[in-house]
Enzyme design. Structure first.
Site, PDB file in Angstrom:
ATOM      1  N   HIS A 245      32.157  49.621 -10.182  1.00  0.00           N
ATOM      2  CA  HIS A 245      32.015  49.706 -11.638  1.00  0.00           C
ATOM      3  C   HIS A 245      32.941  48.711 -12.330  1.00  0.00           C
ATOM      4  CE1 HIS A 245      29.772  53.462 -10.998  1.00  0.00           C
ATOM      5  NE2 HIS A 245      29.416  53.379 -12.270  1.00  0.00           N
ATOM      6  N   GLU A 246      34.154  48.599 -11.817  1.00  0.00           N
ATOM      7  CA  GLU A 246      35.120  47.668 -12.409  1.00  0.00           C
ATOM      8  C   GLU A 246      34.653  46.223 -12.234  1.00  0.00           C
ATOM      9  OE1 GLU A 246      38.441  46.311 -14.404  1.00  0.00           O
ATOM     10  OE2 GLU A 246      37.768  48.382 -14.168  1.00  0.00           O
TER      11      GLU A 246
END
Length: 372
Positions: free
Chosen positions: A298-299
């Site tokens: 996600h990052e």
């Protein structure tokens, strides 16, 4: 009534979009990595290279498949949407390559055990070890992340059904663009950094942003998980259509993550959670590792296109771990109730997502002002 009509003619495509051609070329070149993985498996099948060399080569191929797009995005002044699209494709390729290598490793080990007489042939064994370019090519475009040599197939393609789903996809993609331009952008531009301004003002901005943000998120879910994946499955006659369950009824955060994204959930269970358990890692630690992997991706998908590494997305996903414990406690304390469901919707959709949008927007604006 306040801002007037904010949709511009260059919203979908403009001359600035031509600057993203390196990202487009990078998308096309991602096909090199599955081809390299196929060559490695072919050599392993013919026993031309040792097993530990096969594992090492697969690790190098999968890692390069993610690092290469990251370097391209960081070197280009590209649009956010283009960068996110490329990172999503790179992460999907990585997950598929890991599944391809892991599954073939298990099939190869079982076949070798049978040949050596260490294991009895299983008459019910559905898939034999075979390295086929056709099966790999189908897997790379199929709406699944878990590899197997063959999949259940539907008898035919419903052309009229596919056309109707494409029309819906175009309509709801336009609805997302309209909400972003007409409602989200003005709210975000007139806001302050949540951690640097007035607390009450920040709460008001978050709550005001939560409604259009929630609509965009639901439209995104409908467009991708329901429309696009089903269209792709229909065109490929892919039989398994379980892309999500009724996550909106989840009574705990743990239930939500098990039902929201079934392709990723099945990949996590098959290639991360169960292997961790087989090595003696406790269940709680295995779940934590799964959340850390999810948080890392996600990052990458948000921070790399923004050129900002503040770990907001990573922290947001890892914050789900205590929420799992809290909602499990609420569900056990208030049995047969939807207290956990209300807690999930408030923390995840009403508070969490708008907060992340504001944090990344202001960090991005601060970065651009410094560059200027």
């Amino acid at each position: 009534m306040k801002y007037g009509w904010l949709i511009k003619t260059g919203f979908w495509f403009s001359s600035k979009s031509l600057r993203d051609w390196p990202l487009f070329m990078c998308c096309l070149s991602l096909a090199i990595f599955p081809l390299a993985a196929f060559i490695v498996e072919k050599l392993a099948q013919r026993k031309c290279i040792y097993e530990h060399i096969v594992v090492l080569l697969h690790i190098i191929i999968a890692t390069t498949a993610v690092l290469y797009p990251i370097l391209v995005i960081l070197r280009c002044d590209s649009a956010f949407v283009s960068g996110v699209t490329l990172m999503l494709l790179a992460c999907i390729v990585w997950l598929k390559l890991v599944s391809y290598a892991h599954t073939n490793y298990d099939l190869r080990a079982l076949t070798n055990s049978i040949e050596k007489g260490e294991a009895l042939p299983n008459t019910h064994m559905e898939y034999a070890y075979e390295v086929s370019f056709k099966s790999l090519a189908y897997f790379m475009v199929a709406p699944t992340l878990c590899y197997q040599p063959r999949y259940p197939r539907t008898p035919s393609i419903r052309k009229g059904w596919v056309l109707r789903q494409f029309v819906k996809l175009i309509i709801f993609t336009g609805v997302m663009g309209f909400i972003i331009e007409q409602y989200i952008n003005p709210i975000v531009k007139n806001s302050q950094h949540p951690f640097k301004g007035n607390i009450l003002y920040a709460i008001e901005r978050v709550l005001k942003l939560s409604v259009p943000n929630l609509y965009v998120w639901l439209c995104m879910f409908y467009c991708f998980f329901h429309l696009w994946l089903n269209i792709l499955a229909e065109l490929l006659r892919f039989g398994d259509r379980e892309f999500y369950k009724d996550w909106w009824n989840a009574r705990t955060v743990e239930e939500y993550w098990r039902m929201w994204n079934m392709p990723v959930h099945k990949w996590m269970i098959r290639h991360l959670y169960f292997p961790c358990l087989r090595t003696g890692i406790p269940k709680g630690a295995a779940v934590l590792i799964a959340f850390m992997v999810s948080a890392l991706f996600h990052e990458l998908c948000i921070a790399v296109p923004c050129h900002i590494f503040k770990l907001w997305a990573f922290s947001g996903i890892m914050f789900q771990v205590p929420l799992v414990l809290i909602t499990n406690y609420l569900q056990n304390k208030f049995s047969n109730s939807m207290v956990g469901n209300m807690f999930f919707w408030f923390t995840f959709c009403i508070l969490g997502q708008p907060m992340c949008v504001l944090l990344y927007y202001h960090d991005l604006m601060n970065r651009n002002s410094k560059l200027d």
